[in-house]
Scaffold this active site. Structure first.
Site, mmCIF file in Angstrom:
data_model
loop_
_atom_site.group_PDB
_atom_site.id
_atom_site.type_symbol
_atom_site.label_atom_id
_atom_site.label_comp_id
_atom_site.label_asym_id
_atom_site.label_seq_id
_atom_site.Cartn_x
_atom_site.Cartn_y
_atom_site.Cartn_z
ATOM 1 C CB CYS A 231 -0.931 -0.027 1.210
ATOM 2 S SG CYS A 231 -2.422 0.934 0.910
ATOM 3 C CG ASP B 284 -4.577 -1.043 9.784
ATOM 4 O OD1 ASP B 284 -3.545 -1.363 10.407
ATOM 5 O OD2 ASP B 284 -4.591 -0.184 8.887
#
Length: 200
Positions: free
Chosen positions: A11, A131
């Site tokens: 990412c 997360d």
């Protein structure tokens, strides 16, 4: 489950050289961060340039925080991204609206308690991402994952030293890495390669 089938998402891709790196390493997904407050923010125009250079085997994912649904659909229809990751307070209506456009939706959940795992299990999203926060490079308490009943992306504080252990122990659908493959805030080819090598 053979951990070698765990997928990898890198990412925070935002430079032409980052695309050269991922084209060599072939992670399954890359992420463009379209949230303006992020230090990894990229404009849709720049992302469009990068996707043109991206190996077709890699899925470009747009990362959004409370973005109007029509803007997200527009970026998918333009071919800039092929999947969507929602990191804000997007509700189920927003997810369903995107799915009606045949868009794969990944919904992110910040995991602080078992309640967050329940919410992730119940989400209508195609996939969920667990997360510790917003790209802070910290891990959350992985014992909470015992309650997961569906495929998920594991994010938060992963790097070449701990990714394999997480994959062996938790068997996530995919691992998501950002700060763990950076040096001084930009992607580092050697760290990216070491991350891939550590898993495979």
């Amino acid at each position: 489950m053979n951990h070698a089938v765990t997928k990898v998402k890198m990412c925070g891709i935002r430079r032409t050289v980052d695309i050269e790196y991922v084209n060599k390493l072939l992670p399954d997904y890359i992420g463009y961060v379209f949230a303006k407050k992020s230090k990894r923010f990229i404009t849709p125009e720049k992302a469009a340039e990068l996707t043109k250079l991206l190996d077709k085997r890699i899925v470009p994912v747009g990362v959004f925080v409370d973005e109007p649904t029509e803007n997200i659909i527009y970026l998918v229809n333009c071919g800039i991204i092929k999947a969507v990751q929602l990191h804000g307070n997007e509700n189920e209506d927003c997810i369903v609206q995107l799915q009606k456009e045949n868009i794969c939706v990944i919904k992110a959940f910040i995991v602080r308690s078992e309640k967050d795992i329940e919410l992730a299990n119940d989400s209508p999203a195609d996939l969920v991402l667990l997360d510790s926060g917003m790209g802070g490079g910290m891990q959350f308490d992985h014992t909470l994952i015992r309650g997961m009943k569906r495929n998920y992306f594991l994010a938060g504080g992963l790097d070449k030293n701990n990714a394999l252990n997480a994959v062996k122990k938790l068997a996530p659908y995919a691992v998501d890495v950002s700060s763990g493959i950076e040096t001084n805030g930009v992607k580092d080819f050697y760290k990216m390669k070491e991350f891939m090598d550590s898993i495979y």
